[in-house]
Design a protein around this motif. Structure first.
Motif, mmCIF file in Angstrom:
data_model
loop_
_atom_site.group_PDB
_atom_site.id
_atom_site.type_symbol
_atom_site.label_atom_id
_atom_site.label_comp_id
_atom_site.label_asym_id
_atom_site.label_seq_id
_atom_site.Cartn_x
_atom_site.Cartn_y
_atom_site.Cartn_z
ATOM 1 N N ARG A 63 60.101 59.978 58.525
ATOM 2 C CA ARG A 63 61.474 60.427 58.866
ATOM 3 C C ARG A 63 61.541 60.832 60.327
ATOM 4 O O ARG A 63 62.517 60.550 61.024
ATOM 5 C CB ARG A 63 61.897 61.611 57.977
ATOM 6 C CG ARG A 63 62.305 61.216 56.565
ATOM 7 C CD ARG A 63 63.102 62.320 55.887
ATOM 8 N NE ARG A 63 62.379 63.585 55.771
ATOM 9 C CZ ARG A 63 61.526 63.884 54.785
ATOM 10 N NH1 ARG A 63 61.287 63.001 53.823
ATOM 11 N NH2 ARG A 63 60.933 65.062 54.742
ATOM 12 N N SER A 64 60.471 61.483 60.806
ATOM 13 C CA SER A 64 60.496 61.933 62.203
ATOM 14 C C SER A 64 60.447 60.734 63.158
ATOM 15 O O SER A 64 61.085 60.741 64.215
ATOM 16 C CB SER A 64 59.361 62.930 62.484
ATOM 17 O OG SER A 64 58.120 62.256 62.483
ATOM 18 N N VAL A 66 61.689 57.709 62.501
ATOM 19 C CA VAL A 66 63.031 57.103 62.433
ATOM 20 C C VAL A 66 64.012 57.902 63.295
ATOM 21 O O VAL A 66 64.819 57.339 64.049
ATOM 22 C CB VAL A 66 63.498 57.045 60.954
ATOM 23 C CG1 VAL A 66 64.991 56.792 60.859
ATOM 24 C CG2 VAL A 66 62.719 55.971 60.208
ATOM 25 N N LYS A 67 63.899 59.233 63.207
ATOM 26 C CA LYS A 67 64.827 60.080 63.971
ATOM 27 C C LYS A 67 64.558 59.958 65.475
ATOM 28 O O LYS A 67 65.480 59.740 66.271
ATOM 29 C CB LYS A 67 64.643 61.530 63.517
ATOM 30 C CG LYS A 67 65.724 62.451 64.001
ATOM 31 C CD LYS A 67 65.622 63.795 63.329
ATOM 32 C CE LYS A 67 66.553 64.773 64.045
ATOM 33 N NZ LYS A 67 66.129 66.146 63.901
ATOM 34 N N HIS A 68 63.288 60.025 65.856
ATOM 35 C CA HIS A 68 62.945 60.012 67.280
ATOM 36 C C HIS A 68 63.370 58.708 67.957
ATOM 37 O O HIS A 68 63.906 58.708 69.062
ATOM 38 C CB HIS A 68 61.442 60.228 67.459
ATOM 39 C CG HIS A 68 61.022 60.244 68.893
ATOM 40 N ND1 HIS A 68 61.164 61.368 69.686
ATOM 41 C CD2 HIS A 68 60.518 59.273 69.690
ATOM 42 C CE1 HIS A 68 60.743 61.080 70.907
ATOM 43 N NE2 HIS A 68 60.353 59.823 70.936
ATOM 44 N N PHE A 69 63.106 57.584 67.265
ATOM 45 C CA PHE A 69 63.409 56.282 67.874
ATOM 46 C C PHE A 69 64.788 55.757 67.466
ATOM 47 O O PHE A 69 65.135 54.616 67.750
ATOM 48 C CB PHE A 69 62.315 55.254 67.526
ATOM 49 C CG PHE A 69 60.985 55.598 68.134
ATOM 50 C CD1 PHE A 69 60.739 55.365 69.478
ATOM 51 C CD2 PHE A 69 59.988 56.181 67.370
ATOM 52 C CE1 PHE A 69 59.513 55.697 70.052
ATOM 53 C CE2 PHE A 69 58.767 56.521 67.935
ATOM 54 C CZ PHE A 69 58.528 56.279 69.277
ATOM 55 N N ARG A 70 65.536 56.599 66.802
ATOM 56 C CA ARG A 70 66.909 56.261 66.379
ATOM 57 C C ARG A 70 66.960 54.905 65.673
ATOM 58 O O ARG A 70 67.724 54.007 66.049
ATOM 59 C CB ARG A 70 67.857 56.255 67.576
ATOM 60 C CG ARG A 70 67.962 57.604 68.260
ATOM 61 C CD ARG A 70 69.260 57.688 69.044
ATOM 62 N NE ARG A 70 69.347 58.951 69.748
ATOM 63 C CZ ARG A 70 69.022 59.117 71.026
ATOM 64 N NH1 ARG A 70 68.610 58.095 71.738
ATOM 65 N NH2 ARG A 70 69.132 60.301 71.585
ATOM 66 N N VAL A 71 66.106 54.738 64.675
ATOM 67 C CA VAL A 71 66.091 53.482 63.903
ATOM 68 C C VAL A 71 67.269 53.524 62.920
ATOM 69 O O VAL A 71 67.394 54.471 62.153
ATOM 70 C CB VAL A 71 64.770 53.339 63.107
ATOM 71 C CG1 VAL A 71 64.734 52.004 62.361
ATOM 72 C CG2 VAL A 71 63.570 53.480 64.026
ATOM 73 N N PRO A 72 68.133 52.507 62.954
ATOM 74 C CA PRO A 72 69.259 52.531 62.008
ATOM 75 C C PRO A 72 68.793 52.166 60.593
ATOM 76 O O PRO A 72 68.269 51.084 60.373
ATOM 77 C CB PRO A 72 70.212 51.461 62.565
ATOM 78 C CG PRO A 72 69.393 50.607 63.471
ATOM 79 C CD PRO A 72 68.154 51.358 63.853
#
Ligand SMILES: Cc1cc2nc3c(=O)[nH]c(=O)nc-3n(C[C@H](O)[C@H](O)[C@H](O)COP(=O)(O)OP(=O)(O)OC[C@H]3O[C@@H](n4cnc5c(N)ncnc54)[C@H](O)[C@@H]3O)c2cc1C
Length: 337
Positions: A63-64, A66-72
């Motif tokens: 989750r971190s 995905v959040k850091h790299f702004r993965v849609p």
């Protein structure tokens, strides 16, 4: 990215007692990227502060990322069917159809446990289920002695049970080769030794032919003519299939049943469909750990990017971090000692 559950759903579904077998350690600064990292600038050991993450801990790490790299990511969006389309593929999912030129299947294997091919297989508990990990008294039978089998057997021995593992291929004996896909990991070997030292672990070189219920007991018949009587439902640690779900018909199969791939991890019958994850096989190479199949992320991304006319030069940073293998002939090197 379409996800039928939440980010890291497989890891959220892991039995709570299960941990990673591959250790995490933050060596990234010196070019030794954490074995369980999925991006070279990240490390589960760093973000979680543990070396053998549990499922929920690893899901937190994902989750971190995905959040850091702004993965849609679209959560709660199960892909139910995929068909060929003049532009590429048409994907049916909970939010309606999607048409795409390229598609990467990364559905994992955990949702496709292989039942043992024996009579009475319905009397067994798959090792992936919480029931298999619940405390058991007396005698316990584990069918299958590779990583999952040793893991769950070790767990029940630690709880005081007497455990018998039956496996004709005796993975606990494998001494040749240094590839963990063919030899127990050090963590499993350590657990095996500890379990054997209690005197409550029996390893049997045989094949289970069938399981029956007999009053309060379960009886397994082995192909060496003997029987094993236990006090709870036998546990099946008999592996996982490729988990291709709705894209199964878009891959040819190798003689061993695993998907046939070209040198870009692409389907040989549906160009534009790529496979990522533990089901990747090339010749005798198995990519069943994160540190193996992550070597192909940047390669697949580059192939898709180049076809779309994009500049993919930034992906070379993955090679510098030791996370890009495009020449498969260099894999499978044995360690000298
Ligand atoms: C018991 C077990 C222990 C393991 N231990 C280790 C270990 O210690 N170290 C290691 O490196 N590897 C280990 N592995 C290998 C393991 O396969 C990988 O760690 C990892 O889970 C694979 O990642 P993945 O993203 O390919 O698949 P997964 O993590 O399984 O992710 C697949 C995702 O796709 C989603 N999905 C599936 N079908 C659909 C659909 N139709 N529509 C939408 N979404 C869908 C799922 O919900 C899931 O979130 C282990 C595997 C197992 C089974």
């Amino acid at each position: 990215m379409l996800e039928r559950g939440q980010i890291g759903q497989t890891f959220l579904d892991w039995p709570t007692e299960q941990t990673f077998l591959t250790p995490s350690f933050t060596g990234n600064g010196f070019g030794a990227t954490d074995l369980n990292a999925v991006h070279p600038e990240t490390s589960p050991a760093f973000s979680l502060g543990v070396d053998y993450p549990t499922g929920p801990q690893y899901a937190k790490y994902l989750r971190s990322v995905v959040k850091h790299f702004r993965v849609p990511v679209l959560d709660d969006t199960e892909v139910t069917a995929v068909s060929r389309h003049e532009l590429g593929f048409e994907i049916q999912c909970a939010r309606g159809p999607v048409v795409t030129r390229s598609m990467v299947w990364a559905g994992g294997e955990f949702h496709q446990p292989l039942d043992p091919r024996i009579s009475g297989s319905g009397l067994t508990d798959p090792a992936r289920t919480p029931e298999a990990w619940e405390p058991r008294e007396g005698r316990v039978l584990v069918i299958g002695g590779y990583e999952s089998g040793i893991d769950i057997a070790g767990h029940h021995v630690e709880q005081g049970a007497h455990v018998t593992i039956v496996d004709r291929s005796t993975p606990w004996d494998a001494r040749t080769g240094s590839d963990p896909s063919f030899r127990l990991t050090p963590r499993s070997r350590t657990r095996l030794k500890a379990a054997e030292a209690t005197g409550r672990l029996t390893l049997v070189d045989a094949h289970v032919g069938g399981v029956k219920r007999d009053g309060d007991e379960w009886v397994a018949s082995l192909d060496n003519g003997t029987r094993v009587r236990v006090d709870s439902r036998p546990i099946a640690a008999t592996g996982y299939g490729p988990g291709l779900g709705p894209v199964g018909h878009l891959f040819e199969r190798r003689p061993d049943g695993w998907p046939e791939l070209d040198e870009d991890d692409q389907s040989t019958i549906a160009p534009g469909l790529f496979l990522s994850g533990p089901a990747i096989r090339h010749g005798g190479l198995k990519f069943c750990f994160v540190y193996k199949f992550r070597q192909r992320f940047a390669h697949i991304a580059r192939v898709i990017g180049e076809r779309a006319g994009k500049d993919t030069g930034a992906l070379e940073a993955w090679r510098a971090a030791g996370m890009l293998t495009d020449d498969l002939s260099c894999c499978g090197v044995e360690c000298a000692c």
